[in-house]
Design a protein around this motif. Structure first.
Motif, PDB file in Angstrom:
ATOM      1  N   ALA A   1       0.858  -1.183   0.000  1.00  0.00           N
ATOM      2  CA  ALA A   1       0.000   0.000   0.000  1.00  0.00           C
ATOM      3  C   ALA A   1       0.893   1.232   0.000  1.00  0.00           C
ATOM      4  N   ASN A   2       0.322   2.371  -0.271  1.00  0.00           N
ATOM      5  CA  ASN A   2       1.109   3.603  -0.257  1.00  0.00           C
ATOM      6  C   ASN A   2       0.204   4.811  -0.067  1.00  0.00           C
ATOM      7  N   TRP A   3       0.833   5.925   0.166  1.00  0.00           N
ATOM      8  CA  TRP A   3       0.128   7.197   0.264  1.00  0.00           C
ATOM      9  C   TRP A   3       0.147   7.899  -1.090  1.00  0.00           C
ATOM     10  N   VAL A   4      -1.007   8.322  -1.560  1.00  0.00           N
ATOM     11  CA  VAL A   4      -1.100   9.185  -2.740  1.00  0.00           C
ATOM     12  C   VAL A   4      -1.105  10.611  -2.205  1.00  0.00           C
ATOM     13  N   GLU A   5       0.024  11.285  -2.405  1.00  0.00           N
ATOM     14  CA  GLU A   5       0.244  12.543  -1.703  1.00  0.00           C
ATOM     15  C   GLU A   5       0.046  13.757  -2.606  1.00  0.00           C
ATOM     16  N   GLU A   6      -0.368  14.833  -1.983  1.00  0.00           N
ATOM     17  CA  GLU A   6      -0.507  16.127  -2.640  1.00  0.00           C
ATOM     18  C   GLU A   6       0.013  17.189  -1.686  1.00  0.00           C
ATOM     19  N   PHE A   7       0.322  18.348  -2.245  1.00  0.00           N
ATOM     20  CA  PHE A   7       0.715  19.480  -1.422  1.00  0.00           C
ATOM     21  C   PHE A   7      -0.302  20.607  -1.594  1.00  0.00           C
ATOM     22  N   ASP A   8      -0.817  21.049  -0.468  1.00  0.00           N
ATOM     23  CA  ASP A   8      -1.735  22.183  -0.452  1.00  0.00           C
ATOM     24  C   ASP A   8      -0.882  23.455  -0.453  1.00  0.00           C
ATOM     25  N   LYS A   9      -0.843  24.128  -1.601  1.00  0.00           N
ATOM     26  CA  LYS A   9       0.013  25.303  -1.769  1.00  0.00           C
ATOM     27  C   LYS A   9      -0.735  26.563  -1.352  1.00  0.00           C
ATOM     28  N   ARG A  10      -0.106  27.356  -0.495  1.00  0.00           N
ATOM     29  CA  ARG A  10      -0.699  28.602  -0.019  1.00  0.00           C
ATOM     30  C   ARG A  10       0.356  29.706  -0.068  1.00  0.00           C
ATOM     31  N   GLN A  11      -0.065  30.916   0.301  1.00  0.00           N
ATOM     32  CA  GLN A  11       0.875  32.038   0.327  1.00  0.00           C
ATOM     33  C   GLN A  11       0.768  32.798   1.634  1.00  0.00           C
ATOM     34  N   THR A  12       1.933  33.253   2.104  1.00  0.00           N
ATOM     35  CA  THR A  12       1.955  34.121   3.268  1.00  0.00           C
ATOM     36  C   THR A  12       1.426  35.495   2.862  1.00  0.00           C
ATOM     37  N   PRO A  13       1.090  36.351   3.819  1.00  0.00           N
ATOM     38  CA  PRO A  13       0.672  37.724   3.473  1.00  0.00           C
ATOM     39  C   PRO A  13       1.729  38.483   2.678  1.00  0.00           C
ATOM     40  N   GLN A  14       2.981  38.034   2.785  1.00  0.00           N
ATOM     41  CA  GLN A  14       4.057  38.684   2.034  1.00  0.00           C
ATOM     42  C   GLN A  14       4.223  38.098   0.633  1.00  0.00           C
ATOM     43  N   GLY A  15       3.380  37.105   0.274  1.00  0.00           N
ATOM     44  CA  GLY A  15       3.421  36.541  -1.067  1.00  0.00           C
ATOM     45  C   GLY A  15       4.368  35.372  -1.253  1.00  0.00           C
TER      46      GLY A  15
ATOM     47  N   ASP B   1       5.359  31.499  -1.137  1.00  0.00           N
ATOM     48  CA  ASP B   1       4.677  30.209  -1.198  1.00  0.00           C
ATOM     49  C   ASP B   1       5.072  29.314  -0.021  1.00  0.00           C
ATOM     50  N   TYR B   2       4.084  28.579   0.494  1.00  0.00           N
ATOM     51  CA  TYR B   2       4.374  27.519   1.471  1.00  0.00           C
ATOM     52  C   TYR B   2       3.419  26.366   1.215  1.00  0.00           C
ATOM     53  N   TYR B   3       3.692  25.219   1.826  1.00  0.00           N
ATOM     54  CA  TYR B   3       2.981  23.990   1.475  1.00  0.00           C
ATOM     55  C   TYR B   3       2.604  23.190   2.723  1.00  0.00           C
ATOM     56  N   TRP B   4       1.421  22.558   2.661  1.00  0.00           N
ATOM     57  CA  TRP B   4       1.005  21.559   3.641  1.00  0.00           C
ATOM     58  C   TRP B   4       0.889  20.225   2.917  1.00  0.00           C
ATOM     59  N   LEU B   5       1.536  19.189   3.484  1.00  0.00           N
ATOM     60  CA  LEU B   5       1.448  17.857   2.900  1.00  0.00           C
ATOM     61  C   LEU B   5       0.090  17.236   3.226  1.00  0.00           C
ATOM     62  N   THR B   6      -0.606  16.770   2.201  1.00  0.00           N
ATOM     63  CA  THR B   6      -1.880  16.076   2.368  1.00  0.00           C
ATOM     64  C   THR B   6      -1.841  14.792   1.537  1.00  0.00           C
ATOM     65  N   GLY B   7      -2.875  14.007   1.624  1.00  0.00           N
ATOM     66  CA  GLY B   7      -2.928  12.799   0.811  1.00  0.00           C
ATOM     67  C   GLY B   7      -3.884  11.779   1.382  1.00  0.00           C
ATOM     68  N   LYS B   8      -3.996  10.666   0.671  1.00  0.00           N
ATOM     69  CA  LYS B   8      -4.863   9.586   1.145  1.00  0.00           C
ATOM     70  C   LYS B   8      -4.120   8.260   1.030  1.00  0.00           C
ATOM     71  N   PHE B   9      -4.467   7.356   1.922  1.00  0.00           N
ATOM     72  CA  PHE B   9      -3.846   6.039   1.983  1.00  0.00           C
ATOM     73  C   PHE B   9      -4.585   5.095   1.048  1.00  0.00           C
ATOM     74  N   VAL B  10      -3.842   4.387   0.190  1.00  0.00           N
ATOM     75  CA  VAL B  10      -4.444   3.476  -0.783  1.00  0.00           C
ATOM     76  C   VAL B  10      -3.864   2.079  -0.577  1.00  0.00           C
TER      77      VAL B  10
END
Length: 258
Positions: free
Chosen positions: A190-204, A206-215
């Motif tokens: 099995a493995n994780w199908v991962e994505e990164f939730d890309k966002r921006q600070t007020p200063q512009g 980029d930063y990322y949160w790791l997300t995903g689902k287990f398959v």
């Protein structure tokens, strides 16, 4: 009088986590307990060790139990290393890690600080077990885990483990009556199908949160994932020799020296 077993207890959720407090309580019934655990959460650290900063291991008293405890600034693997080299006066008869808040079944064993602590003990020739409960909540109910933790630890103390083998134990998040028993299993594919939730600070920036689902890609009924889904505690004998022995001759047939 025979000497009591010496049991080293550690984890990756931090020394104050409810899971390790439960594990300490159970291990106090089986031997003399020394706890060396991280001073803060170290989940997902895998087998990381501290190389470029100082390590601290400070005596602490958290509850009224008979155990001796140290709060360590390092990773789970660091905790085992410093326990063996600096804190304990003899080699422990058993190392137990956990009880982790969340699954370490299947591919999760690769990322797990809980299991890396157990593996580090195994490298040192110490019988070791990693315990995990399939509940990520801080308020998880560890009470149904206790008899299984005790039974498995007792059997390892009695029978030992082969060199290079540690146990990965995962416990379903169910009440005691709903758990059907224990299944000795293999690690599911099995493995994780991962994505990164890309966002921006007020200063512009980029930063990322790791997300995903287990398959789960494995339909076998002999896997840890099958056991857990069907209300069993799973035990997977896990080795830290990562050599793919079955492929050695294939590579030799490449005639790399020709």
């Amino acid at each position: 009088m025979a000497e009591k077993p010496l049991i080293l207890v550690t984890n990756d959720d931090g020394i104050n986590a409810p899971g390790i407090r439960t594990l300490i309580e159970v291990m106090n019934q089986l031997g003399d307990v020394v706890v060396v655990a991280p001073d803060s959460p170290q989940s997902g650290m895998g087998h990381a060790i501290t190389l470029y900063s100082t390590l601290f291991a400070d005596p602490v008293k958290i509850d009224n139990g008979p155990q001796t405890e140290y709060s360590c600034s390092g990773t789970p693997a660091d905790c085992v290393k410093i326990a063996i080299r600096e804190i304990l006066n003899r080699t422990p008869d058993l190392c137990v890690s956990g009880i982790n808040h969340g699954s370490n079944a299947s591919i999760n064993v690769i990322y797990s600080g809980t299991m890396s602590a157990a593996i580090e003990a195994g490298i040192e020739g110490i019988p070791a077990i990693g315990f995990s409960l399939l509940d990520y909540g801080h308020d998880a109910n560890f009470e149904p885990s206790k008899p299984y933790v005790k039974t498995i630890a007792e059997h390892v103390l009695k029978h030992g483990l082969p060199e290079g083998i540690v146990l990965n134990v995962n416990i379903p998040n169910l009440n005691k009556e709903a758990i059907k028993g224990i299944k000795v299993s293999r690690q599911a594919r099995a493995n994780w199908v991962e994505e990164f939730d890309k966002r921006q600070t007020p200063q512009g920036k980029d930063y990322y949160w790791l997300t995903g689902k287990f398959v789960n890609l494995d339909g076998g009924e002999d896997t840890d994932e099958w056991a857990l889904e069907n209300h069993y505690v799973s035990i997977v004998p896990t080795q830290f020799d990562l050599t793919a022995h079955h492929f050695i001759n294939d590579i030799k047939n490449w005639n790399l020296n020709d």
